[in-house]
Design an enzyme around this catalytic site. Structure first.
Site, PDB file in Angstrom:
ATOM      1  N   ASP A  18       0.871  -1.163   0.000  1.00 52.14           N
ATOM      2  CA  ASP A  18       0.000   0.000   0.000  1.00 52.14           C
ATOM      3  C   ASP A  18       0.918   1.226   0.000  1.00 52.14           C
ATOM      4  O   ASP A  18       2.133   1.095   0.193  1.00 52.14           O
ATOM      5  CB  ASP A  18      -0.860  -0.048   1.282  1.00 52.14           C
ATOM      6  CG  ASP A  18      -1.670   1.195   1.476  1.00 52.14           C
ATOM      7  OD1 ASP A  18      -2.483   1.501   0.602  1.00 52.14           O
ATOM      8  OD2 ASP A  18      -1.475   1.875   2.506  1.00 52.14           O
ATOM      9  N   ASP A  20      -0.212   5.201   0.925  1.00 53.46           N
ATOM     10  CA  ASP A  20      -0.497   6.235   1.932  1.00 53.46           C
ATOM     11  C   ASP A  20      -0.592   5.630   3.326  1.00 53.46           C
ATOM     12  O   ASP A  20      -1.324   4.646   3.540  1.00 53.46           O
ATOM     13  CB  ASP A  20      -1.809   6.948   1.589  1.00 53.46           C
ATOM     14  CG  ASP A  20      -1.707   7.745   0.314  1.00 53.46           C
ATOM     15  OD1 ASP A  20      -1.353   8.920   0.378  1.00 53.46           O
ATOM     16  OD2 ASP A  20      -1.961   7.164  -0.763  1.00 53.46           O
ATOM     17  N   ASP A 190      -1.966  -0.358   5.904  1.00 53.44           N
ATOM     18  CA  ASP A 190      -2.209   0.353   7.169  1.00 53.44           C
ATOM     19  C   ASP A 190      -3.704   0.516   7.447  1.00 53.44           C
ATOM     20  O   ASP A 190      -4.092   0.739   8.593  1.00 53.44           O
ATOM     21  CB  ASP A 190      -1.575   1.758   7.154  1.00 53.44           C
ATOM     22  CG  ASP A 190      -2.261   2.670   6.158  1.00 53.44           C
ATOM     23  OD1 ASP A 190      -2.357   2.276   4.972  1.00 53.44           O
ATOM     24  OD2 ASP A 190      -2.734   3.748   6.559  1.00 53.44           O
TER      25      ASP A 190
HETATM   26  O1  1GP Z   1      -4.490   3.021  -0.711  1.00 49.38           O
HETATM   27  P1  1GP Z   1      -3.623   4.069  -0.065  1.00 49.38           P
HETATM   28  O2  1GP Z   1      -2.232   4.138  -0.693  1.00 49.38           O
HETATM   29  O3  1GP Z   1      -3.575   4.008   1.414  1.00 49.38           O
HETATM   30  O4  1GP Z   1      -4.284   5.491  -0.486  1.00 49.38           O
HETATM   31  C1  1GP Z   1      -5.508   5.885  -0.010  1.00 49.38           C
HETATM   32  C2  1GP Z   1      -5.509   7.383   0.154  1.00 49.38           C
HETATM   33  O5  1GP Z   1      -5.727   7.995  -1.078  1.00 49.38           O
HETATM   34  C3  1GP Z   1      -6.470   7.885   1.165  1.00 49.38           C
HETATM   35  O6  1GP Z   1      -6.475   7.187   2.355  1.00 49.38           O
HETATM   36 MG    MG Z   2      -2.891   3.190   3.186  1.00 52.20          MG
END
Ligand code: 1GP
Ligand code: MG
Length: 245
Positions: A18, A20, A190
């Site tokens: 992942d 963010d 996360d």
């Molecule tokens: O899937 P990820 O990389 O966590 O991105 C989600 C983010 O755009 C908002 O939480």
């Molecule tokens: Mg994430």
């Protein structure tokens, strides 16, 4: 740290990250602007709402935000995104790699560099769309260049965001020898929605949750870690670290 056994444990060949909140310290930007917007309505943004939004595609998270906070009569999901965007555009170019929660000098990059050096195919599956991805990663191009591919939230094959498995399944198909047997794939996440998405794809998942997330969100992952530095590749059939850190 819980370590329940799973079918795929010990036989991992491919890893999906992942982005963010896992590799990049960007969840704090979403939190900050959402606190500002809700303050206008004399409301506070809490972690139970945060938990529902994180990891999702922008419009899906926006609908949850206006509905759950009870402001949808005053602010549509679309207008929320416009208002949020102006602030996020300023913040995303300052994105940093996720600091380690044990405050040790090593960061997420250690694991990525290690797996790449050992020729383990690695990629990213993020809910973030391409324009935001480019802003967030502009200072981290070298690290992200180690990824075999990146699947973003606006990818045509990602019809539904996390917790649907679309992003992880697309990521699995795009490995050189893909699609990969999901039991041989390990996902790092996360967000509660991301952990569910990985399980919905039939994959193994290590969760590195923000400590402010309610503990009830830790039930689904195969392994929970407070820090990526606790990850022991050899437990999953991956090459061990050669240094002692
Ligand atoms: O899937 P990820 O990389 O966590 O991105 C989600 C983010 O755009 C908002 O939480
Ligand atoms: Mg994430």
């Amino acid at each position: 740290m819980s370590t329940p056994a799973t079918a795929g444990r010990g036989s991992i060949t491919h890893v999906i990250f992942d982005m963010d909140g896992l590799l990049l310290d960007t969840e704090k930007f979403y939190t900050e602007v959402q606190e500002i917007i809700l303050a206008r309505f004399n409301k506070t943004f809490d972690w139970s709402l945060k938990a529902k939004m994180m990891g999702r595609k922008a419009i899906e998270a926006a609908r949850i935000f206006v509905d759950e906070s009870g402001i949808s009569d005053s602010l549509s999901a679309e207008d929320f995104l416009v208002e949020r965007e102006a602030m996020l555009q300023e913040l995303f170019p300052t994105s940093e790699l996720m600091p380690d929660r044990k405050a040790l000098p090593l960061r997420a990059s250690r694991l990525i560099k290690h797996l790449h050096a050992k020729n383990i195919p690695i990629c990213i599956a993020t809910g973030t769309h391409t324009r935001h991805f480019d802003l967030k990663t502009q200072r981290h191009k070298e690290l992200f260049s180690l990824m075999h591919h990146v699947v973003r939230g606006d990818d045509p094959e990602v019809k539904q965001g996390k917790p649907a498995p679309d992003g992880f399944l697309a990521a699995s198909r795009r490995f050189k020898d893909g699609p990969v047997d999901p039991q041989k794939v390990l996902v790092f996440e996360d967000a509660p929605s991301g952990v569910l998405a990985a399980k919905n794809a039939g994959m193994n998942v290590v969760m590195v949750p923000d400590p402010r997330l309610d503990i009830s969100h830790q039930d689904v992952a195969d392994q929970i870690m407070t820090s990526l530095l606790d990850f022991k590749p050899e437990e999953w059939g991956l090459p061990p670290f050669e240094d002692s850190n």
